[in-house]
Design a protein around this motif. Structure first.
Motif, PDB file in Angstrom:
ATOM      1  N   THR A   2       0.811  -1.222   0.000  1.00 53.49           N
ATOM      2  CA  THR A   2       0.000   0.000   0.000  1.00 53.49           C
ATOM      3  C   THR A   2       0.843   1.270   0.000  1.00 53.49           C
ATOM      4  O   THR A   2       0.293   2.374  -0.030  1.00 53.49           O
ATOM      5  CB  THR A   2      -0.914   0.043   1.238  1.00 53.49           C
ATOM      6  OG1 THR A   2      -0.107   0.201   2.427  1.00 53.49           O
ATOM      7  CG2 THR A   2      -1.746  -1.225   1.356  1.00 53.49           C
TER       8      THR A   2
ATOM      9  N   TYR B 299      -0.780   2.462   4.273  1.00 55.62           N
ATOM     10  CA  TYR B 299      -1.692   1.908   5.269  1.00 55.62           C
ATOM     11  C   TYR B 299      -0.839   1.353   6.410  1.00 55.62           C
ATOM     12  O   TYR B 299       0.125   0.628   6.177  1.00 55.62           O
ATOM     13  CB  TYR B 299      -2.492   0.734   4.702  1.00 55.62           C
ATOM     14  CG  TYR B 299      -3.675   1.052   3.823  1.00 55.62           C
ATOM     15  CD1 TYR B 299      -3.782   2.247   3.128  1.00 55.62           C
ATOM     16  CD2 TYR B 299      -4.687   0.117   3.660  1.00 55.62           C
ATOM     17  CE1 TYR B 299      -4.868   2.502   2.308  1.00 55.62           C
ATOM     18  CE2 TYR B 299      -5.776   0.360   2.836  1.00 55.62           C
ATOM     19  CZ  TYR B 299      -5.864   1.554   2.161  1.00 55.62           C
ATOM     20  OH  TYR B 299      -6.941   1.798   1.345  1.00 55.62           O
TER      21      TYR B 299
ATOM     22  N   TYR C 224      -6.528   1.781  -3.665  1.00 55.70           N
ATOM     23  CA  TYR C 224      -6.524   1.909  -2.205  1.00 55.70           C
ATOM     24  C   TYR C 224      -7.252   3.164  -1.723  1.00 55.70           C
ATOM     25  O   TYR C 224      -7.296   3.426  -0.528  1.00 55.70           O
ATOM     26  CB  TYR C 224      -5.088   1.919  -1.685  1.00 55.70           C
ATOM     27  CG  TYR C 224      -4.384   0.590  -1.859  1.00 55.70           C
ATOM     28  CD1 TYR C 224      -4.803  -0.537  -1.160  1.00 55.70           C
ATOM     29  CD2 TYR C 224      -3.310   0.460  -2.737  1.00 55.70           C
ATOM     30  CE1 TYR C 224      -4.164  -1.757  -1.326  1.00 55.70           C
ATOM     31  CE2 TYR C 224      -2.669  -0.759  -2.900  1.00 55.70           C
ATOM     32  CZ  TYR C 224      -3.100  -1.863  -2.195  1.00 55.70           C
ATOM     33  OH  TYR C 224      -2.473  -3.076  -2.360  1.00 55.70           O
TER      34      TYR C 224
ATOM     35  N   SER D 196      -6.103  -2.790   9.257  1.00 53.54           N
ATOM     36  CA  SER D 196      -5.646  -1.403   9.361  1.00 53.54           C
ATOM     37  C   SER D 196      -6.776  -0.517   9.873  1.00 53.54           C
ATOM     38  O   SER D 196      -7.917  -0.637   9.417  1.00 53.54           O
ATOM     39  CB  SER D 196      -5.171  -0.890   7.997  1.00 53.54           C
ATOM     40  OG  SER D 196      -4.764   0.469   8.081  1.00 53.54           O
TER      41      SER D 196
ATOM     42  N   ALA E  89      -4.375   5.174   7.862  1.00 53.79           N
ATOM     43  CA  ALA E  89      -3.217   5.359   6.987  1.00 53.79           C
ATOM     44  C   ALA E  89      -2.323   6.431   7.608  1.00 53.79           C
ATOM     45  O   ALA E  89      -2.724   7.147   8.536  1.00 53.79           O
ATOM     46  CB  ALA E  89      -3.658   5.777   5.589  1.00 53.79           C
TER      47      ALA E  89
ATOM     48  N   ARG F  39      -8.789   7.460   6.696  1.00 55.57           N
ATOM     49  CA  ARG F  39      -9.011   6.165   6.057  1.00 55.57           C
ATOM     50  C   ARG F  39      -9.265   6.335   4.557  1.00 55.57           C
ATOM     51  O   ARG F  39     -10.387   6.644   4.134  1.00 55.57           O
ATOM     52  CB  ARG F  39     -10.190   5.460   6.732  1.00 55.57           C
ATOM     53  CG  ARG F  39      -9.913   5.221   8.217  1.00 55.57           C
ATOM     54  CD  ARG F  39     -11.074   4.592   8.955  1.00 55.57           C
ATOM     55  NE  ARG F  39     -10.683   4.328  10.343  1.00 55.57           N
ATOM     56  CZ  ARG F  39     -11.444   3.703  11.237  1.00 55.57           C
ATOM     57  NH1 ARG F  39     -12.649   3.270  10.896  1.00 55.57           N
ATOM     58  NH2 ARG F  39     -11.012   3.501  12.461  1.00 55.57           N
TER      59      ARG F  39
END
Length: 304
Positions: free
Chosen positions: A66, A93, A174, A217, A220, A244
């Motif tokens: 990510t 993330y 993402y 997660s 981020a 997020r």
């Protein structure tokens, strides 16, 4: 009877004492200057080391695939290995390590033991249910709620990414664009922590690959350089968190804290999943006579 000193003798003594005084003063000033330099350099070293350590620690708990390099919001972004000098912002993330392993006290003087908030393993034989083997998701959820306080329901709308699952084609998958309609839900599943072992799956594409292992997660992270000072060319560096991307949020909607002031450089690159970065910082609080000297400390780090 001893004669008095002559004028020449007195003048000679005065000259000698003056010379000694000048030498002593010069030595004292040099000692003080070196002390001031050392003090400033040590303080700068400590600040730079602390900032580098914070960045490296966060990066060590990243979900590797990510990690991206990007320009500001709305600008170009690439996966970390494809980034170049245009991309000043590092984003990824984070694995929810705070809620993964939970310490519980046995009692006074009896130590503690660790239980899995979330284990990272799914029972793939249970159709239609994400059951996390050996997990205490309710406890993990409480920790995440505390991290997001005072925002309610932090334990909801988390991201699950399966290890060895679907591969993202671009950072858009993402949600880094800030548009949640572009999130690829074959890559990222959105879940709530609704029970002790079962995830409440809210958004996951039918037919997507599910594997036995997963990452969870709750936020981020982004390392973001601030605007350069027009006079000095220096800038501050910030850490953004509690946002997020899989819900269409950008780092500007998260919280942030100052990592370090008066940076001269922050650069990074990806190399086969590893990240190398360099941070340089200048001291603007040197003694007045040293202002003409630029004291810059650079620190490099590699995170695997």
């Amino acid at each position: 009877m001893k004669k008095a000193f002559t004028l020449i003798e007195l003048l000679f003594v005065i000259v000698v004492l003056s010379i000694l005084s000048l030498i002593g003063t010069d030595i004292y000033l040099n000692v003080y200057k070196n002390y001031a330099y050392s003090k400033s350099i040590n303080a700068l070293e400590t600040k730079a080391s602390n900032a580098v350590e914070q960045i490296a620690t966060r990066l060590s708990y990243r979900i590797p695939q990510t990690t991206i390099a990007r320009e500001a919001i709305g600008g170009d972004m690439q996966f970390i290995d494809l980034g170049d000098d245009r991309h000043k912002i590092l984003e990824w993330y984070g694995i929810s390590v705070e809620s993964q392993n939970i310490h519980r006290n046995k009692g006074v003087d009896k130590g503690s033991w660790i239980i899995a908030g979330w284990s990272g393993f799914i029972d793939i034989n249970r159709s239609g249910v994400f059951r996390s083997i050996g997990s205490k998701l309710e406890r993990a959820g409480k920790i995440i709620d505390d991290l997001y306080s005072p925002v309610p329901d932090g334990k909801n709308n988390l991201a699950i990414i399966f290890i060895g699952g679907e591969h993202a084609i671009s950072p858009e998958d993402y949600g880094y664009t800030g548009d949640k309609t572009k999130v690829n839900h074959k890559v990222v599943a959105v879940v709530d922590l609704s029970g002790q072992r079962d995830f409440n799956v809210k958004n996951f594409s039918s037919g997507a690959t599910i594997t036995e292992r997963y990452y969870l997660s709750h936020t981020a992270y982004a390392i973001v350089p601030g605007k350069k000072d027009a006079t000095t060319g220096l800038f501050d560096i910030y850490l953004y968190y509690n946002y997020r991307p899989w819900l269409g949020e950008t780092y500007l909607q998260g919280k942030h804290e100052l990592l370090i002031e008066n940076a001269t450089q922050f650069k990074f690159r990806g190399n086969n999943g590893n990240i190398e970065f360099e941070l340089c910082v200048q001291d603007l609080n040197m003694p007045k006579k040293a202002k003409k000297d630029k004291f810059i400390i650079c620190k490099k780090e590699a995170v695997f």
